[in-house]
Motif scaffolding. Structure first.
Motif, mmCIF file in Angstrom:
data_model
loop_
_atom_site.group_PDB
_atom_site.id
_atom_site.type_symbol
_atom_site.label_atom_id
_atom_site.label_comp_id
_atom_site.label_asym_id
_atom_site.label_seq_id
_atom_site.Cartn_x
_atom_site.Cartn_y
_atom_site.Cartn_z
ATOM 1 N N LEU A 1 0.814 -1.224 0.000
ATOM 2 C CA LEU A 1 0.000 0.000 0.000
ATOM 3 C C LEU A 1 0.843 1.268 0.000
ATOM 4 O O LEU A 1 1.888 1.337 0.653
ATOM 5 N N GLU A 2 0.376 2.250 -0.740
ATOM 6 C CA GLU A 2 0.942 3.594 -0.649
ATOM 7 C C GLU A 2 -0.137 4.468 -0.021
ATOM 8 O O GLU A 2 -1.156 4.737 -0.640
ATOM 9 N N VAL A 3 0.091 4.858 1.231
ATOM 10 C CA VAL A 3 -0.893 5.672 1.940
ATOM 11 C C VAL A 3 -0.476 7.143 1.833
ATOM 12 O O VAL A 3 0.657 7.487 2.136
ATOM 13 N N CYS B 1 -1.309 -4.797 -10.167
ATOM 14 C CA CYS B 1 -2.111 -3.666 -10.628
ATOM 15 C C CYS B 1 -2.237 -2.719 -9.448
ATOM 16 O O CYS B 1 -2.249 -3.148 -8.297
ATOM 17 N N GLU B 2 -2.323 -1.435 -9.742
ATOM 18 C CA GLU B 2 -2.412 -0.440 -8.675
ATOM 19 C C GLU B 2 -3.794 0.200 -8.730
ATOM 20 O O GLU B 2 -4.160 0.785 -9.747
ATOM 21 N N ILE B 3 -4.542 0.078 -7.648
ATOM 22 C CA ILE B 3 -5.871 0.697 -7.592
ATOM 23 C C ILE B 3 -5.701 2.045 -6.890
ATOM 24 O O ILE B 3 -5.323 2.116 -5.728
ATOM 25 N N SER C 1 -2.535 2.601 -18.477
ATOM 26 C CA SER C 1 -1.547 1.530 -18.358
ATOM 27 C C SER C 1 -0.236 2.150 -17.911
ATOM 28 O O SER C 1 0.046 3.315 -18.181
ATOM 29 N N LYS C 2 0.534 1.401 -17.161
ATOM 30 C CA LYS C 2 1.721 1.925 -16.512
ATOM 31 C C LYS C 2 2.763 2.410 -17.536
ATOM 32 O O LYS C 2 3.456 3.389 -17.293
ATOM 33 N N GLU C 3 2.802 1.735 -18.678
ATOM 34 C CA GLU C 3 3.797 2.109 -19.700
ATOM 35 C C GLU C 3 3.728 3.597 -20.037
ATOM 36 O O GLU C 3 4.721 4.303 -20.056
HETATM 37 MG MG MG Z 1 2.385 3.947 -6.877
#
Ligand code: MG
Ligand code: ADP
Length: 487
Positions: free
Chosen positions: A22-24, A224-226, A275-277
């Motif tokens: 997690l990134e809080v 995947c990052e939500i 998309s991350k790219e």
């Molecule tokens: Mg991030």
């Protein structure tokens, strides 16, 4: 780490393990923004808290707010993390209408706080440890508003430049419950420290949730990052949906695209955002307007000495000093107000009884009234007095619940309420005997039954209680019944 075997996802082709990091993003409690003097207060009219720096006027120079640095150090210490005496601010470049600078000032390779750890309290009373990768300071962006005008979008820069702490965890969590417990614990720690108010509805805390799945024991899968999940409940739903989605793709022989997704609370699903790219090339570089951030260890030591008792220490003390079990101690230590409240009630009384009243009847009542402990109409002193009335035999536990209901309505001293409403317990054996005689006379069949089944005495106790409006002293009732029924 706790046993993970029961957290696996059962797929058609075998078990899968969920991996979560997690990134809080936590808004720093401070009067002014990270690099300007404008106020951070929530709810001002649009663009009323915007200095020339926040609006990125040409030639403006950012100046670091020392208070925000102090808050980041405090938080790092609370997360048992390494404080870096030397850190660097970078520009993270991207174009978006709510970002007038065209970049966000953040920290990339050299953050102010390094590795740490958080002990998470799980529902079954066990704990798990989650590693912290880093904590860095960064600016928040403004806000685009699309629903105020039929053809135009508006921008509100009030949040532009507000200090955020981004707290990045290691990919150490293995279930939605662990992730929820982690965010809950981080929020508790931040609130204890007073470095973030943890108010997720107002956006002072939100999380980017990274989810991947793998076969147990294998290397990490593609994640995947939500983005921007703003409630702990939604986070659980998003993780459950996303991990299942990934398992389904992999089981059909597909591959996971590393992408940024959004959770839609209405459908309970996640959907692709970008998309991350295409999004990842932020072209970070050191901000030439700012010198590296440097401070002395002595300042860190001074801040460390000023920290309050932290939730884990409080929990341990509640177990050691009051004999509470780990679960109860953890619940009471979740917020500082509840913990202080409990300690006031427990002062000079049986701690277990105090904990039961606080966590049981009081919390239930406050929940119903949608009130926080801090604004409880029942003061800790008065709840303590109520417990004393039970201990000294003035009222029964049953009646005490009714008294508490009245106290929840309009506060007040329990002794006065008991007096005014005539709720005193009847311990006078003569009065109880009269009622018992009446019941025995009216129910010969029950008297017959009880000779064979002495346990059925409960029925008689119930009758006496009903007839006395719950005011008869249960011990006295039992004694009288045993005598009269010759048990
Ligand atoms: Mg991030
Ligand atoms: P980015 O800026 O690309 O999101 P960060 O390093 O800031 O990268 O954050 C990565 C986050 O993703 C961390 O919280 C980390 O624990 C988590 N993470 C990394 N790899 C995985 C993975 N395979 N599965 C789940 N979470 C992961």
């Amino acid at each position: 780490m706790a046993d993970t075997s029961n957290k696996l996802i059962q797929g058609a082709t075998g078990d899968w393990e969920v991996v979560i990091g997690l990134e809080v993003h936590a808004q720093v409690v401070s009067e002014a923004k990270l690099f300007s003097g404008s106020p951070t207060a929530f709810g001002g009219s649009p663009n009323s808290h915007v200095s020339l720096v926040d609006a990125a006027m040409p030639g403006m120079l950012p100046v670091i707010n020392k208070e925000c640095v102090r808050q980041a150090i405090k938080t790092g210490l609370g997360l048992k993390a390494k404080i870096n005496l030397h850190s660097v601010f970078d520009r993270k470049n991207y174009f978006y209408p709510d970002l007038p600078q065209g970049y966000q000032i953040s920290q990339f390779q050299q953050p102010i706080v390094g590795e740490g750890r958080v002990v998470v309290d799980l529902e079954d009373g066990t704990t798990a440890e989650v590693g912290i990768e880093r904590l860095h300071l960064e600016q928040d962006a403004g806000k685009s508003i699309h629903d105020q005008h039929p053809t135009m979008s508006m921008v509100d820069l009030n949040r532009s430049g507000v200090a955020l702490m981004e707290i990045v965890s290691k990919p150490d969590m293995r279930s939605a419950d662990e992730a929820k417990a982690y965010v809950t614990k981080v929020r508790t720690i931040l609130r204890y420290l007073g470095t973030c108010d943890g108010n997720m509805e107002q956006g002072s805390m939100r999380a980017d949730v990274n989810v991947s799945v793998r076969r147990p024991g294998e290397d990490l899968g593609t994640r995947c990052e939500i983005k921007n999940v703003n409630s702990i409940r939604f986070m659980g739903l998003a993780i459950d949906y996303e991990s299942r989605r990934q398992v389904d793709i992999l089981e059909e022989g597909g591959a996971i695209d590393q992408e940024t997704r959004l959770f839609d609370p209405k459908s309970g699903q996640t959907r692709p955002m970008r998309s991350k790219e295409e999004a990842h090339d932020y072209r970070y570089f050191p901000d030439p307007d700012l010198l590296p951030l440097e401070f002395e260890q002595a300042w860190v030591d001074e801040i460390a000495a000023s920290l309050p008792e932290l939730p884990d220490d409080k929990k341990a003390r509640f177990v050691a000093d009051y004999g509470l079990n780990a679960y109860d101690a953890g619940v009471l230590a979740v917020d500082r107000e509840a913990a202080d409240y409990f300690e006031t009630v427990a002062n000079g009384r049986d701690a277990k009884t105090a904990a039961n009243w606080v966590m049981g009847e009081l919390f239930a009542g406050l929940n119903r009234l949608e009130l926080e402990v801090a604004s409880s109409p029942v003061t800790a002193e008065n709840l303590g007095r109520l417990i004393d009335l039970i201990s000294d035999g003035t009222i029964s536990g049953r009646i005490a619940k009714d008294v508490l209901e009245i106290m929840l309505e309009d506060g007040g001293d329990p002794a006065r309420i008991v007096e005014e409403k005539g709720m005193k317990q009847v311990s006078d054996t003569g009065a109880i005997e009269a009622v018992v005689d009446e019941i025995i006379a009216a129910n010969p069949d029950k008297v017959e039954q009880i000779r064979e089944k002495p346990k059925a005495i409960g029925w008689f106790v119930g009758q006496v209680m009903q007839k006395t409006g719950g005011k008869a002293n249960p011990q006295a009732v039992n004694a009288v019944l045993k005598k009269k029924l010759e048990l």
